[in-house]
Design an enzyme around this catalytic site. Structure first.
Site, PDB file in Angstrom:
ATOM      1  CG  ASP A  69      -1.885   1.171   1.207  1.00  0.00           C
ATOM      2  OD1 ASP A  69      -3.007   0.969   0.712  1.00  0.00           O
ATOM      3  OD2 ASP A  69      -1.523   2.270   1.669  1.00  0.00           O
ATOM      4  CG  ASN A  73      -5.060  11.420  -5.964  1.00  0.00           C
ATOM      5  OD1 ASN A  73      -4.455  11.397  -7.033  1.00  0.00           O
ATOM      6  ND2 ASN A  73      -5.589  10.342  -5.413  1.00  0.00           N
ATOM      7  CG  ASP A 122      -3.299   3.782  -2.238  1.00  0.00           C
ATOM      8  OD1 ASP A 122      -3.990   2.820  -1.862  1.00  0.00           O
ATOM      9  OD2 ASP A 122      -3.107   4.791  -1.526  1.00  0.00           O
TER      10      ASP A 122
END
Length: 316
Positions: free
Chosen positions: A191, A199, A234
């Site tokens: 992860d 973002n 992700d």
């Protein structure tokens, strides 16, 4: 049954749909390819690269390798395709037939046969193939389309890696193989730490480009035999065959260091730095099914998160 009435059968379609190359090749030799020639090779043409893939071999292994080397480029360059099926005399006294197959004027494959038969028999073989060539071409084209659609169904659109659907199927196969041969198998659940910040700071377009780049970095540091997929968002999963926990820890640490050292977003001059949390699970100690192993590796990844990320943790 007359050759000009030869039609695809339910069995042939079944072999194509099963995508078992060995069974398809044996079926073609047994029921479609002329019996006068007992030794056949079936090549299919990759439309993207123009290369030939051998899906049904001649019986002689050395001859098979020689044919692949000597015939691939001449055939692809239309040296043989331009003249159609013809017999060539080989050094051992046998004759070799090279017969191209077209689907809607597009070359899709090549048949190569080898036999010691007289001229009338050789001409009969060519006539039989002329009558059956559309069936054979359709079979090879259907095979290509199915493989192409399956590849699309199994591929993550963003990264080009395998998706979670493919992962679950492939991992179950790997577990069966590990159980059969008594070999270990490990799963890495990865992860990206604090990815939401990417973002928020740079926008979702840059975020998507960065995830794609993460996939490339991960792929660059694992073995060719390892399987990597984007699990979602992700998160990524790597399956390492024949590696116990100790061996998987080496791979996981290599992954962690590679991401930590890499500067992402170079093309957009962003210079983004990332870290990853990696969880490990091993077959059979931590699970005996794909779901159990992925869940165990996921739990281990959350342990790494709790330890502030940028680290590797096992189930414990």
């Amino acid at each position: 049954m007359a050759d000009d009435m030869f039609k695809p059968t339910e069995e042939l379609l079944g072999h194509i749909l099963s995508q078992n190359e060995a069974d398809l090749g044996r079926f073609l030799q047994r029921t479609v390819l002329p019996a006068q020639v007992g030794d056949w090779a079936v090549y299919v043409r990759d439309p993207g690269h123009g290369e030939l893939e051998l899906i049904h071999p001649l019986s002689d292994g050395d001859e098979r390798k020689r044919l692949q080397l000597e015939m691939t480029q001449p055939v692809v360059n239309n040296g043989v395709l331009a003249v159609g099926g013809r017999w060539l005399e080989s050094q051992d006294g046998r004759h070799q037939l090279v017969f191209p197959l077209f689907f809607k004027s597009k070359p899709v494959g090549i048949l190569v046969g080898r036999a010691r038969i007289d001229e009338p028999s050789r001409q009969k073989v060519v006539r039989i193939l002329e009558a059956r060539k559309q069936l054979l071409a359709r079979a090879l084209e259907m095979r290509r389309v199915l493989r192409e659609k399956e590849q699309l169904a199994f591929t993550d659109n963003l990264t080009g890696l395998y998706n979670s659907y493919f992962l679950s199927r492939a991992l179950e196969n790997e577990i069966r193989r590990s159980r059969r041969y008594g070999k270990p198998l490990s799963v890495l659940f990865i992860d990206v730490d604090l990815f939401k910040r990417v973002n928020d700071a740079h926008g979702h377009v840059v975020g998507s480009e960065t995830l794609r780049e993460v996939g490339h970095v991960l792929q660059s540091v694992i073995r060719e035999s390892d399987l990597i997929s984007r699990f979602g968002g992700d998160e990524f999963v790597i399956v390492t065959d024949k590696l116990d926990l100790e061996g998987a820890e080496v791979v996981a640490e290599r992954v962690r260091r590679a991401v930590h050292k890499h500067r992402f977003g170079k093309n957009s001059n962003k210079g983004i730095r990332l870290t990853v949390s990696v969880g490990l699970a091993t077959f059979p100690e931590n699970g005996t099914s794909a779901r159990q192993l992925i869940d165990a590796a996921d739990r281990a990844m959350y342990r790494a998160k709790q330890d502030r990320g940028n680290c590797v943790r096992s189930v414990g």
